[in-house]
Design a protein around this motif. Structure first.
Motif, PDB file in Angstrom:
ATOM      1  N   PHE A   8      -1.551   8.887  -6.016  1.00 54.30           N
ATOM      2  CA  PHE A   8      -1.435  10.346  -5.802  1.00 54.30           C
ATOM      3  C   PHE A   8      -0.394  10.729  -6.930  1.00 54.30           C
ATOM      4  CE2 PHE A   8      -2.511   8.859  -1.449  1.00 54.30           C
ATOM      5  CZ  PHE A   8      -3.406  10.042  -1.188  1.00 54.30           C
ATOM      6  N   PHE A   9       0.038  10.224  -7.807  1.00 52.23           N
ATOM      7  CA  PHE A   9       0.868  10.815  -8.685  1.00 52.23           C
ATOM      8  C   PHE A   9       0.486  10.154 -10.148  1.00 52.23           C
ATOM      9  CE2 PHE A   9       3.219  11.145  -4.693  1.00 52.23           C
ATOM     10  CZ  PHE A   9       3.071  12.456  -4.658  1.00 52.23           C
ATOM     11  N   PRO A  10      -0.685  10.006 -10.483  1.00 51.97           N
ATOM     12  CA  PRO A  10      -1.093   9.470 -11.708  1.00 51.97           C
ATOM     13  C   PRO A  10      -0.454  10.173 -12.956  1.00 51.97           C
ATOM     14  CG  PRO A  10      -2.996  10.365 -11.176  1.00 51.97           C
ATOM     15  CD  PRO A  10      -1.986  10.820  -9.995  1.00 51.97           C
ATOM     16  N   GLN A  11      -0.170  11.382 -12.794  1.00 49.65           N
ATOM     17  CA  GLN A  11       0.289  12.272 -13.799  1.00 49.65           C
ATOM     18  C   GLN A  11       1.669  11.941 -14.464  1.00 49.65           C
ATOM     19  OE1 GLN A  11      -0.228  13.299 -10.955  1.00 49.65           O
ATOM     20  NE2 GLN A  11       1.457  14.606 -10.069  1.00 49.65           N
ATOM     21  N   LYS A  12       2.367  11.185 -13.533  1.00 46.10           N
ATOM     22  CA  LYS A  12       3.811  10.669 -14.002  1.00 46.10           C
ATOM     23  C   LYS A  12       3.627   9.302 -14.986  1.00 46.10           C
ATOM     24  CE  LYS A  12       6.210  11.633  -9.798  1.00 46.10           C
ATOM     25  NZ  LYS A  12       6.902  11.214  -8.661  1.00 46.10           N
ATOM     26  N   LEU A  13       2.421   8.900 -15.052  1.00 44.52           N
ATOM     27  CA  LEU A  13       1.980   7.627 -16.010  1.00 44.52           C
ATOM     28  C   LEU A  13       1.415   8.039 -17.033  1.00 44.52           C
ATOM     29  CD1 LEU A  13       1.110   5.095 -13.139  1.00 44.52           C
ATOM     30  CD2 LEU A  13       3.397   4.988 -14.487  1.00 44.52           C
ATOM     31  N   ILE A  14       0.441   8.761 -16.697  1.00 47.67           N
ATOM     32  CA  ILE A  14      -0.534   9.210 -17.942  1.00 47.67           C
ATOM     33  C   ILE A  14      -0.558  10.521 -18.547  1.00 47.67           C
ATOM     34  CG2 ILE A  14      -3.152   9.456 -18.376  1.00 47.67           C
ATOM     35  CD1 ILE A  14      -3.578   6.950 -16.309  1.00 47.67           C
ATOM     36  N   GLY A  15       0.097  11.402 -17.730  1.00 50.71           N
ATOM     37  CA  GLY A  15       0.108  12.806 -18.016  1.00 50.71           C
ATOM     38  C   GLY A  15      -0.774  13.686 -17.079  1.00 50.71           C
ATOM     39  N   GLU A  16      -1.005  15.209 -17.161  1.00 47.23           N
ATOM     40  CA  GLU A  16      -1.495  15.903 -16.548  1.00 47.23           C
ATOM     41  C   GLU A  16      -3.060  15.751 -16.562  1.00 47.23           C
ATOM     42  OE1 GLU A  16      -0.450  18.164 -14.080  1.00 47.23           O
ATOM     43  OE2 GLU A  16       1.564  16.995 -14.471  1.00 47.23           O
ATOM     44  N   GLY A  17      -3.812  16.411 -15.649  1.00 45.81           N
ATOM     45  CA  GLY A  17      -5.318  16.379 -15.822  1.00 45.81           C
ATOM     46  C   GLY A  17      -5.991  15.076 -15.395  1.00 45.81           C
ATOM     47  N   VAL A  18      -5.606  14.140 -14.753  1.00 42.53           N
ATOM     48  CA  VAL A  18      -6.002  12.622 -14.557  1.00 42.53           C
ATOM     49  C   VAL A  18      -6.904  12.936 -13.363  1.00 42.53           C
ATOM     50  CG1 VAL A  18      -5.888  10.412 -14.324  1.00 42.53           C
ATOM     51  CG2 VAL A  18      -4.199  11.614 -15.658  1.00 42.53           C
ATOM     52  N   LEU A  28       0.947  -1.476  -0.022  1.00 40.84           N
ATOM     53  CA  LEU A  28       0.079  -0.024   0.089  1.00 40.84           C
ATOM     54  C   LEU A  28       0.813   1.383   0.026  1.00 40.84           C
ATOM     55  CD1 LEU A  28      -2.887  -0.899   2.500  1.00 40.84           C
ATOM     56  CD2 LEU A  28      -3.216  -0.527  -0.128  1.00 40.84           C
ATOM     57  N   GLY A  29       1.795   1.178   0.744  1.00 46.89           N
ATOM     58  CA  GLY A  29       2.800   2.470   0.826  1.00 46.89           C
ATOM     59  C   GLY A  29       3.597   2.871  -0.284  1.00 46.89           C
ATOM     60  N   ALA A  30       4.507   1.604  -0.769  1.00 43.95           N
ATOM     61  CA  ALA A  30       5.333   1.529  -1.652  1.00 43.95           C
ATOM     62  C   ALA A  30       4.912   1.642  -3.141  1.00 43.95           C
ATOM     63  CB  ALA A  30       6.549   0.549  -1.423  1.00 43.95           C
ATOM     64  N   PHE A  31       3.637   0.840  -3.579  1.00 40.16           N
ATOM     65  CA  PHE A  31       3.223   0.627  -4.709  1.00 40.16           C
ATOM     66  C   PHE A  31       2.088   1.436  -5.003  1.00 40.16           C
ATOM     67  CE2 PHE A  31       5.741  -3.543  -3.690  1.00 40.16           C
ATOM     68  CZ  PHE A  31       6.624  -3.163  -4.031  1.00 40.16           C
ATOM     69  N   VAL A  32       0.907   1.166  -4.047  1.00 38.68           N
ATOM     70  CA  VAL A  32      -0.370   1.647  -4.296  1.00 38.68           C
ATOM     71  C   VAL A  32      -0.396   3.168  -4.194  1.00 38.68           C
ATOM     72  CG1 VAL A  32      -2.807   1.682  -3.809  1.00 38.68           C
ATOM     73  CG2 VAL A  32      -1.642  -0.500  -3.744  1.00 38.68           C
ATOM     74  N   ALA A  33       0.233   3.885  -3.000  1.00 34.20           N
ATOM     75  CA  ALA A  33      -0.010   5.171  -2.895  1.00 34.20           C
ATOM     76  C   ALA A  33       0.529   6.145  -4.058  1.00 34.20           C
ATOM     77  CB  ALA A  33       0.630   5.434  -1.525  1.00 34.20           C
ATOM     78  N   THR A  43      -7.470  14.798  -9.461  1.00 29.25           N
ATOM     79  CA  THR A  43      -6.781  15.826  -8.434  1.00 29.25           C
ATOM     80  C   THR A  43      -6.009  15.261  -7.039  1.00 29.25           C
ATOM     81  OG1 THR A  43      -8.690  16.136  -7.204  1.00 29.25           O
ATOM     82  CG2 THR A  43      -8.616  17.454  -9.257  1.00 29.25           C
ATOM     83  N   HIS A  44      -5.618  15.732  -6.276  1.00 27.54           N
ATOM     84  CA  HIS A  44      -5.060  15.346  -5.407  1.00 27.54           C
ATOM     85  C   HIS A  44      -6.230  15.008  -4.362  1.00 27.54           C
ATOM     86  CE1 HIS A  44      -1.516  14.210  -2.838  1.00 27.54           C
ATOM     87  NE2 HIS A  44      -2.288  14.854  -1.738  1.00 27.54           N
ATOM     88  N   PHE A  45      -7.282  15.723  -4.294  1.00 30.10           N
ATOM     89  CA  PHE A  45      -8.427  15.342  -3.577  1.00 30.10           C
ATOM     90  C   PHE A  45      -9.027  14.197  -3.942  1.00 30.10           C
ATOM     91  CE2 PHE A  45     -12.986  15.738  -2.718  1.00 30.10           C
ATOM     92  CZ  PHE A  45     -12.890  15.841  -1.181  1.00 30.10           C
ATOM     93  N   GLN A  46      -9.243  14.006  -5.388  1.00 29.04           N
ATOM     94  CA  GLN A  46      -9.639  12.628  -5.901  1.00 29.04           C
ATOM     95  C   GLN A  46      -8.867  11.363  -5.557  1.00 29.04           C
ATOM     96  OE1 GLN A  46     -10.070  14.194  -9.839  1.00 29.04           O
ATOM     97  NE2 GLN A  46     -12.473  14.316  -9.809  1.00 29.04           N
ATOM     98  N   SER A  47      -7.735  11.784  -5.672  1.00 26.38           N
ATOM     99  CA  SER A  47      -6.609  10.490  -5.424  1.00 26.38           C
ATOM    100  C   SER A  47      -6.695  10.236  -3.854  1.00 26.38           C
ATOM    101  CB  SER A  47      -5.130  11.119  -5.523  1.00 26.38           C
ATOM    102  OG  SER A  47      -5.065  11.272  -7.174  1.00 26.38           O
ATOM    103  N   GLY A  48      -6.899  11.209  -3.073  1.00 24.63           N
ATOM    104  CA  GLY A  48      -7.271  10.849  -1.571  1.00 24.63           C
ATOM    105  C   GLY A  48      -8.590   9.933  -1.294  1.00 24.63           C
ATOM    106  N   ILE A  49      -9.657  10.343  -1.967  1.00 29.96           N
ATOM    107  CA  ILE A  49     -10.616   9.654  -1.792  1.00 29.96           C
ATOM    108  C   ILE A  49     -10.700   8.111  -2.163  1.00 29.96           C
ATOM    109  CG2 ILE A  49     -13.233   9.454  -2.553  1.00 29.96           C
ATOM    110  CD1 ILE A  49     -13.144  12.495  -2.488  1.00 29.96           C
TER     111      ILE A  49
END
Length: 160
Positions: free
Chosen positions: A28-38, A19-24, A40-46
């Motif tokens: 929390f940083f999908p833009q690194k994989l897909i790009g910007e606008g995927v 959970l801590g090393a792979f999932v989070a 928000t940080h709030f949506q990732s938190g949910i």
């Protein structure tokens, strides 16, 4: 029973590491994989909170089982130090698990329900989230110590 107990402890630590090393990082940083606008940080938190809500059931189940196992082991044949150490570690683990599930998770869910302003950039939320991370780290230490405390005797006997 002991092998199942050790397997569940190791499994729980593995889930926590995953959970801590792979999932989070992915959540929390999908833009690194897909790009910007995927997301928000709030949506990732949910999304991450929903994962943790499911994980909480596993955490409570295994922590309660560990406490019951260690409480039953107090009457065992092992040295008093091993028995009391195992019991205290399981007590610490169960206490932190209950705190994590019923205090930290409840706070985070309530803050998310109040909206983005209650989470992003909110000092109280940040402090509570940081405290929940520390509780998780302490639980992992207690679980790992329990695993090695209980498996040490078995490993020592195999080495001889």
């Amino acid at each position: 029973m002991k092998n199942i107990y050790l397997f569940l402890l190791a499994d729980l630590v593995g889930v926590e590491i995953a959970l801590g090393a792979f999932v989070a990082p992915v959540i929390f940083f999908p833009q690194k994989l897909i790009g910007e606008g995927v997301l928000t940080h709030f949506q990732s938190g949910i999304m991450m909170t929903q994962i943790f809500i499911k994980y909480n059931y596993v955490l409570l189940g295994i922590s309660a089982l560990a406490f019951a196992y260690e409480a039953a082991s107090l009457r065992g044949k092992e040295s008093f130090g091993v028995r009391i150490s195992g019991f205290m570690l399981s007590f610490i683990n169960l206490s932190l698990a209950l705190l994590f599930v019923f205090y930290f998770t409840d706070f985070i869910v309530a803050a998310q329900a109040a909206g983005q302003d209650a989470t992003i950039g909110n000092a109280e939320f940040d402090a509570m989230h940081k405290a929940s991370e520390w509780a998780m780290k302490m639980m992992m230490i207690a679980q790992t110590a329990l695993f090695f405390l209980r498996s040490y005797k078995k490993l020592k006997a195999q080495a001889e």
